[in-house]
Write a protein that holds these residues in place. Structure first.
Motif, PDB file in Angstrom:
ATOM      1  N   VAL A   1      88.299  35.531  35.027  1.00 27.36           N
ATOM      2  CA  VAL A   1      88.000  34.605  33.934  1.00 27.36           C
ATOM      3  C   VAL A   1      89.293  34.151  33.259  1.00 27.36           C
ATOM      4  CG1 VAL A   1      86.905  34.400  31.659  1.00 27.36           C
ATOM      5  CG2 VAL A   1      85.636  35.407  33.560  1.00 27.36           C
ATOM      6  N   ALA A   2      90.227  35.079  33.060  1.00 29.24           N
ATOM      7  CA  ALA A   2      91.529  34.704  32.487  1.00 29.24           C
ATOM      8  C   ALA A   2      92.244  33.711  33.401  1.00 29.24           C
ATOM      9  CB  ALA A   2      92.388  35.947  32.274  1.00 29.24           C
TER      10      ALA A   2
ATOM     11  N   ALA B   1      92.962  26.127  34.174  1.00 28.21           N
ATOM     12  CA  ALA B   1      92.480  24.911  33.509  1.00 28.21           C
ATOM     13  C   ALA B   1      93.517  24.416  32.502  1.00 28.21           C
ATOM     14  CB  ALA B   1      91.142  25.172  32.833  1.00 28.21           C
ATOM     15  N   ALA B   2      94.126  25.346  31.759  1.00 26.49           N
ATOM     16  CA  ALA B   2      95.135  24.957  30.773  1.00 26.49           C
ATOM     17  C   ALA B   2      96.371  24.369  31.433  1.00 26.49           C
ATOM     18  CB  ALA B   2      95.510  26.159  29.910  1.00 26.49           C
TER      19      ALA B   2
ATOM     20  N   LEU C   1      91.835  27.776  41.507  1.00 31.06           N
ATOM     21  CA  LEU C   1      90.691  27.723  40.596  1.00 31.06           C
ATOM     22  C   LEU C   1      89.396  28.057  41.330  1.00 31.06           C
ATOM     23  CD1 LEU C   1      89.918  27.136  37.674  1.00 31.06           C
ATOM     24  CD2 LEU C   1      89.746  24.719  38.265  1.00 31.06           C
TER      25      LEU C   1
ATOM     26  N   ILE D   1      90.849  31.551  35.430  1.00 29.62           N
ATOM     27  CA  ILE D   1      90.158  30.258  35.299  1.00 29.62           C
ATOM     28  C   ILE D   1      90.658  29.523  34.062  1.00 29.62           C
ATOM     29  CG2 ILE D   1      87.919  29.176  34.804  1.00 29.62           C
ATOM     30  CD1 ILE D   1      86.670  31.452  36.565  1.00 29.62           C
ATOM     31  N   VAL D   2      90.732  30.224  32.944  1.00 30.57           N
ATOM     32  CA  VAL D   2      91.188  29.602  31.694  1.00 30.57           C
ATOM     33  C   VAL D   2      92.640  29.153  31.820  1.00 30.57           C
ATOM     34  CG1 VAL D   2      91.651  30.048  29.252  1.00 30.57           C
ATOM     35  CG2 VAL D   2      89.509  30.837  30.267  1.00 30.57           C
ATOM     36  N   LEU D   3      93.504  30.013  32.366  1.00 29.78           N
ATOM     37  CA  LEU D   3      94.917  29.660  32.498  1.00 29.78           C
ATOM     38  C   LEU D   3      95.128  28.501  33.467  1.00 29.78           C
ATOM     39  CD1 LEU D   3      96.484  33.229  32.480  1.00 29.78           C
ATOM     40  CD2 LEU D   3      96.624  31.498  30.673  1.00 29.78           C
TER      41      LEU D   3
ATOM     42  N   TYR E   1      96.567  23.989  42.460  1.00 26.96           N
ATOM     43  CA  TYR E   1      95.906  24.696  41.369  1.00 26.96           C
ATOM     44  C   TYR E   1      94.391  24.732  41.582  1.00 26.96           C
ATOM     45  CZ  TYR E   1     100.276  24.592  38.735  1.00 26.96           C
ATOM     46  OH  TYR E   1     101.567  24.771  38.318  1.00 26.96           O
TER      47      TYR E   1
ATOM     48  N   SER F   1     102.758  34.343  37.985  1.00 25.85           N
ATOM     49  CA  SER F   1     101.355  34.568  38.345  1.00 25.85           C
ATOM     50  C   SER F   1     101.245  35.348  39.653  1.00 25.85           C
ATOM     51  CB  SER F   1     100.587  33.244  38.421  1.00 25.85           C
ATOM     52  OG  SER F   1     101.009  32.481  39.526  1.00 25.85           O
TER      53      SER F   1
END
Length: 185
Positions: free
Chosen positions: A113-114, A120-121, A70, A116-118, A66, A13
């Motif tokens: 946005v990607a 959260a996952a 976020l 945020i999704v990653l 994290y 990342s």
């Protein structure tokens, strides 16, 4: 997910964040497009997004690390959405050049946005926060350390070029020259 895999994912990342910052520099210097204040804010937020992975590499993965990333991703999505909305009117050509049909701030929105999704996952994997110090070098290894220093160097370079562009005052809405270099020459 083990701590070792989590650290590797965090290093990847960081390389992604470094790629974004390097691409912004490429547009700035190769295309001679000075970033606007919102563009500079988005760069700062991509650099801030990297704080969580840097802490995860240095101290081991933690949900709080994290969470910091976020929050940076949410702030980045807000800033890039603001810029998208500024240029959504028919006939508005947007700011700067486009890449594959989207302006850089649109790509930034997609990136945030990607993230945020990653993020959260990845928070769904609790085992990475377990104390497993035997399988993880204290510094995350050379691959991770290179990623950390690359992001730090690109962030410092961004700070330096922002100072050159804006000087010690507010940045111009539509910059065309480096303020500090204009006064030097």
């Amino acid at each position: 997910m083990t701590q070792t895999r989590a650290v590797t994912l965090n290093a990847l990342s960081l390389y992604a964040a470094a790629l974004v910052l390097a691409a912004a520099f490429a547009a700035q210097f190769m295309l001679h497009e000075l970033p606007c204040p919102l563009c500079l804010l988005q760069r700062l937020l991509f650099a801030t997004l990297a704080i969580g992975p840097i802490l995860n590499i240095r101290f081991g993965p933690r949900p709080s690390h994290y969470a910091m990333s976020l929050l940076a991703a949410v702030a980045g999505a807000v800033a890039s959405t603001r810029q998208v909305l500024l240029h959504v009117l028919p006939g508005d050509a947007g700011y700067g050049s486009a890449l594959l049909g989207f302006h850089y701030y649109s790509w930034a929105l997609i990136g945030f946005v990607a993230a945020i999704v990653l993020l959260a996952a990845i928070l769904l994997f609790d085992r990475q926060s377990a104390d497993d110090s035997t399988s993880l070098p204290a510094d995350g290894g050379a691959f991770a350390q290179t990623a950390v220093w690359l992001v730090i160097a690109l962030t410092a370079a961004n700070m330096a070029t922002t100072l050159l562009e804006c000087g010690f005052g507010a940045c111009a809405d539509n910059p065309v020259v480096y303020e500090l270099l204009k006064h030097a020459g």
